[in-house]
Design a protein around this motif. Structure first.
Motif, short mmCIF file in Angstrom:
data_model
loop_
_atom_site.label_atom_id
_atom_site.label_comp_id
_atom_site.label_asym_id
_atom_site.label_seq_id
_atom_site.Cartn_x
_atom_site.Cartn_y
_atom_site.Cartn_z
N VAL A 106 0.86 -1.19 0.00
CA VAL A 106 0.00 0.00 0.00
C VAL A 106 0.89 1.24 0.00
CG1 VAL A 106 -1.76 1.29 1.26
CG2 VAL A 106 -1.85 -1.21 1.19
N ARG A 107 0.69 2.10 -0.98
CA ARG A 107 1.53 3.28 -1.13
C ARG A 107 0.71 4.56 -0.87
NH1 ARG A 107 6.27 4.82 -3.62
NH2 ARG A 107 6.28 6.92 -4.50
N PRO A 108 1.19 5.43 0.03
CA PRO A 108 0.49 6.69 0.27
C PRO A 108 0.46 7.54 -1.01
CG PRO A 108 2.09 6.26 2.00
CD PRO A 108 2.35 5.27 0.92
N GLU A 109 -0.72 8.09 -1.30
CA GLU A 109 -0.88 8.84 -2.54
C GLU A 109 -1.34 10.28 -2.30
OE1 GLU A 109 -0.19 8.83 -6.57
OE2 GLU A 109 0.05 7.15 -5.18
N TRP A 110 -2.25 10.48 -1.35
CA TRP A 110 -2.69 11.85 -1.05
C TRP A 110 -3.19 11.94 0.38
CZ3 TRP A 110 -8.10 12.68 -0.39
CH2 TRP A 110 -8.92 11.63 -0.82
N ASN A 111 -3.22 13.17 0.89
CA ASN A 111 -3.50 13.38 2.31
C ASN A 111 -4.43 14.58 2.47
OD1 ASN A 111 -3.38 13.34 5.09
ND2 ASN A 111 -1.15 13.28 5.20
N ASP A 112 -5.50 14.40 3.23
CA ASP A 112 -6.34 15.51 3.67
C ASP A 112 -5.75 16.00 4.99
OD1 ASP A 112 -8.20 15.55 1.61
OD2 ASP A 112 -9.39 13.96 2.53
N THR A 113 -5.35 17.26 5.04
CA THR A 113 -4.64 17.75 6.22
C THR A 113 -5.22 19.07 6.70
OG1 THR A 113 -2.60 16.74 5.40
CG2 THR A 113 -2.38 18.34 7.17
N ALA A 114 -5.40 19.17 8.01
CA ALA A 114 -5.80 20.43 8.65
C ALA A 114 -4.73 20.79 9.67
CB ALA A 114 -7.17 20.29 9.33
N ILE A 115 -4.31 22.06 9.67
CA ILE A 115 -3.24 22.52 10.55
C ILE A 115 -3.76 23.68 11.40
CG2 ILE A 115 -0.89 23.43 10.66
CD1 ILE A 115 -0.47 22.24 7.85
N SER A 116 -3.56 23.57 12.70
CA SER A 116 -4.03 24.61 13.62
C SER A 116 -2.93 24.95 14.63
CB SER A 116 -5.27 24.14 14.38
OG SER A 116 -6.30 23.72 13.50
N ALA A 117 -2.92 26.21 15.06
CA ALA A 117 -1.99 26.64 16.12
C ALA A 117 -2.68 26.47 17.47
CB ALA A 117 -1.59 28.09 15.90
N VAL A 118 -1.97 25.85 18.42
CA VAL A 118 -2.55 25.57 19.74
C VAL A 118 -1.48 25.75 20.81
CG1 VAL A 118 -4.24 23.93 18.83
CG2 VAL A 118 -2.02 23.11 19.65
N LEU A 119 -1.94 25.80 22.06
CA LEU A 119 -1.04 25.68 23.20
C LEU A 119 -1.13 24.24 23.71
CD1 LEU A 119 -1.71 29.00 25.15
CD2 LEU A 119 0.22 28.46 23.64
N PRO A 120 -0.01 23.61 24.03
CA PRO A 120 -0.05 22.21 24.46
C PRO A 120 -0.66 22.06 25.84
CG PRO A 120 2.14 23.09 24.78
CD PRO A 120 1.36 24.17 24.08
N ASN A 121 -1.27 20.91 26.10
CA ASN A 121 -1.70 20.64 27.47
C ASN A 121 -0.46 20.28 28.30
OD1 ASN A 121 -1.12 17.82 27.12
ND2 ASN A 121 -3.14 17.53 26.19
N SER A 122 -0.63 20.18 29.59
CA SER A 122 0.52 19.98 30.48
C SER A 122 1.23 18.66 30.20
CB SER A 122 0.08 20.05 31.95
OG SER A 122 -0.93 19.07 32.22
N HIS A 123 0.47 17.63 29.84
CA HIS A 123 1.07 16.32 29.55
C HIS A 123 1.96 16.40 28.31
CE1 HIS A 123 1.48 12.00 29.06
NE2 HIS A 123 1.00 12.10 27.84
N ASP A 124 1.43 16.96 27.23
CA ASP A 124 2.21 17.04 26.00
C ASP A 124 3.39 18.00 26.15
OD1 ASP A 124 0.66 15.21 24.71
OD2 ASP A 124 -0.59 16.68 23.67
N ALA A 125 3.20 19.09 26.89
CA ALA A 125 4.30 20.02 27.11
C ALA A 125 5.45 19.33 27.83
CB ALA A 125 3.82 21.23 27.92
N ALA A 126 5.12 18.48 28.81
CA ALA A 126 6.16 17.75 29.53
C ALA A 126 6.88 16.77 28.60
CB ALA A 126 5.55 17.01 30.72
N LEU A 127 6.14 16.11 27.72
CA LEU A 127 6.76 15.18 26.78
C LEU A 127 7.74 15.91 25.85
CD1 LEU A 127 3.73 12.95 25.69
CD2 LEU A 127 5.69 12.24 27.08
N LEU A 128 7.35 17.11 25.41
CA LEU A 128 8.17 17.86 24.47
C LEU A 128 9.24 18.70 25.15
CD1 LEU A 128 5.36 19.02 22.01
CD2 LEU A 128 7.09 17.26 21.61
N GLY A 129 9.21 18.76 26.48
CA GLY A 129 10.22 19.54 27.20
C GLY A 129 10.08 21.03 27.00
#
Length: 256
Positions: free
Chosen positions: A187-210
């Motif tokens: 199976v080969r990727p051919e196209w992608n529906d993508t939505a991009i948004s700016a957000v502030l991370p929650n405390s859990h994700d912020a800790a993961l990303l340092g």
């Protein structure tokens, strides 16, 4: 996140004074950009006060040029008024290319830590995105991505187990998801529906990303399709905005 390193005034190749006959702000901006390039990413720059006294210019002029370089992505501010050279952004241009292949093509050393890799029952939302019945078996994969040993993104994706049987048995810390799907299931990727948004991370994700919870991030939600229009995966991932740049290319179709 690595602790920024201070650049001592004695380590900088600063001219003794600005040249007469040229705007001071232009010269100062050129000097600071050159210093930032030589110092490398994540380095603490001299203070506004030091620069103003060294070049005999108003602090307002120094602040104005630093703000301009911050806007241009050359410098960034942190911890109040401290200024640092900007981290190198690992730009991800092709949304169809796997993270591993994309980073390797750029000469960057990628690393992955699997946070979650289990077969679950699809809820209504994920089932709808994958075009499977609610309750169908889906493989949920959550990985923390690193670039040069620094946390870069939390990638979360879901795939149909019926379409990709035994997908949960692979070592997803060492293997590329897209490459494996193509080699194992054809199976080969051919196209992608993508939505991009700016957000502030929650405390859990912020800790993961340092990072601080006040640092902007990008949420990238996409549904990847194969050459026949079938859904491969449905993901919703969080990327550090200071390390990730999205490039798009638009082309207008000829009038008919």
């Amino acid at each position: 996140m690595p602790r920024p390193k201070h650049v001592a005034a004695s380590d900088l190749r600063l001219p003794d004074a600005l040249q007469p006959g040229r705007p001071k702000g232009d010269q100062l901006r050129e000097i600071l950009e050159s210093v930032a390039t030589e110092a490398g990413p994540g380095r603490l720059m001299p203070s506004e006060r030091f620069l103003a006294e060294h070049f005999q210019v108003a602090r307002g002029t120094v602040r104005q040029e630093i703000n301009r370089l911050v806007a241009d992505g050359v410098l960034y501010r942190q911890h109040g008024t401290a200024t640092f050279t900007a981290e190198r952004q690992a730009a991800h241009i092709d949304m169809l290319t796997s993270f591993t292949e994309d980073m390797q093509a750029r000469g960057v050393v990628p690393k992955t830590k699997v946070l979650h890799a289990e077969v679950e029952s699809a809820g209504p939302r994920i089932a709808g995105r994958l075009n499977v019945p609610p309750g169908a078996r889906v493989f949920r994969l959550e990985r923390l991505r690193y670039v040069d040993d620094e946390p870069f993104a939390v990638e979360r994706t879901n795939l149909s187990v019926d379409r990709f049987p035994d997908i949960e048995l692979f070592d997803w810390e060492t293997q590329s998801l897209h490459r494996t799907i193509e080699e194992r299931w054809g199976v080969r990727p051919e196209w992608n529906d993508t939505a991009i948004s700016a957000v502030l991370p929650n405390s859990h994700d912020a800790a993961l990303l340092g990072i601080e919870a006040t640092q902007p991030c990008l949420i990238i939600e996409g549904t990847l399709h194969d050459q026949n229009g079938g859904v491969i995966e449905a993901g919703r991932s969080l990327y550090r905005a200071d390390r990730y740049t999205v490039f798009t290319q638009a082309r207008r179709s000829p009038a008919t």
